[in-house]
Design an enzyme around this catalytic site. Sequence first.
Site, mmCIF file in Angstrom:
data_model
loop_
_atom_site.group_PDB
_atom_site.id
_atom_site.type_symbol
_atom_site.label_atom_id
_atom_site.label_comp_id
_atom_site.label_asym_id
_atom_site.label_seq_id
_atom_site.Cartn_x
_atom_site.Cartn_y
_atom_site.Cartn_z
ATOM 1 N N GLY A 63 0.823 -1.215 0.000
ATOM 2 C CA GLY A 63 0.000 0.000 0.000
ATOM 3 C C GLY A 63 0.852 1.258 0.000
ATOM 4 C CB SER A 117 -7.106 -0.735 6.686
ATOM 5 O OG SER A 117 -8.445 -0.284 6.595
ATOM 6 C CB ALA A 143 -1.214 2.223 10.785
ATOM 7 C CE1 TYR A 159 -9.335 3.202 7.465
ATOM 8 C CE2 TYR A 159 -9.879 5.389 8.283
ATOM 9 C CZ TYR A 159 -8.937 4.458 7.885
ATOM 10 O OH TYR A 159 -7.595 4.789 7.918
ATOM 11 C CE LYS A 200 -7.128 1.673 10.097
ATOM 12 N NZ LYS A 200 -5.819 0.998 10.024
ATOM 13 C CB THR A 260 -0.258 10.651 5.338
ATOM 14 O OG1 THR A 260 -0.296 10.776 6.767
ATOM 15 C CG2 THR A 260 1.193 10.518 4.900
#
Length: 322
Positions: free
Chosen positions: A12, A76, A115, A146, A150, A176
């Site tokens: 990824g 993910s 992460a 999501y 998480k 990011t």
Amino acid sequence: MRPRALVTGGAGFLGSHLADALLAEGYAVVAVDNLLTGRMSNIEHLRREGNFEFLQLDINRQFECGEVNYVFHLASPASPVDYMVHGIETLKVGSLGTLHALEIAQKNHARYLLASTSECYGDPLEHPQKETYWGNVNSIGPRSVYDEAKRFSEALTMAFHRYHAVDTRIARVFNTYGPRMQVNDGRVIPNFMKQALRGEDLTVYGDGTQTRSFCYVSDEIDGLLHLAASNEHFPVNLGNPSEFTILDCAQRVIQVVGSQSQIRFGKLPQDDPKQRRPDITKANRLLGWNPKIDLDSGLRMCLDYFRDAVSSETASSLRAPL
Ligand code: UDP
């Protein structure tokens, strides 16, 4: 012997940059990915690297990767478009995938880093967001696949730390950007870059007053490595605290690209956070870490990547049969 690190989501955007950084620091790396949103092109340059191994597998099933000293769990879908298309897979990798990655760490007595995400704060009512803020998350909305995956990943990570003494770390990664983002993943910077490079209108959702704080990928990776080397088990925000409205971001992209594009306003997605900015006091104090690259410099640094990605996409669409 070199320390050996497992990177889930290793093909990824963040995973492949982390693999590069770990190799540069003298680690051996085993990257695993099911290539749902990861891409082989992100790790193509590592094919002949003797200390790098790639396993295409689905971590939602138990898996073997040999002995490891570190587990970096990044797997993910991460863009809102991707995780809404792959909602069930996102929930699975944040639950089953996280469980299996933690079991590998437990079995190997390996250090583990999750992460996690600023999405744990949802549409935040506290600003900027400190790690102590519990968030404002809609548990049944479109982003919940999501956000809750998480949040569950964080809970499971803390449970493995508390009940099984696994040596865990939790990074809350804020927006990011950088090379290797997919031009079509729907996130704001790839979208704006692609549109500006093609001279199309930039699609600002809502009135563009919502804010985000953008961290260049090399700063983010540096933060992850610093956190892995620390002794902190509770979450640590890793992001760039310089905050921009989305409209301002669009104007900066137009300027950096040198484009004639205009701005077109569109519908704001449901539950789109109105503001987001990390309080990085904790990362600064514990890790001595601070991002160095401002938005304009970062946009300039990834311009060539996006230009190439957009032109190869255009070339392949021209080649596609009608
Ligand atoms: N956004 C936008 N135009 C786009 C893509 C995104 O205005 O073409 C907005 C989106 O509504 C959000 C912000 O940009 O307010 C950041 O979106 P992104 O998908 O990058 O990630 P998020 O921070 O929401 O997870």
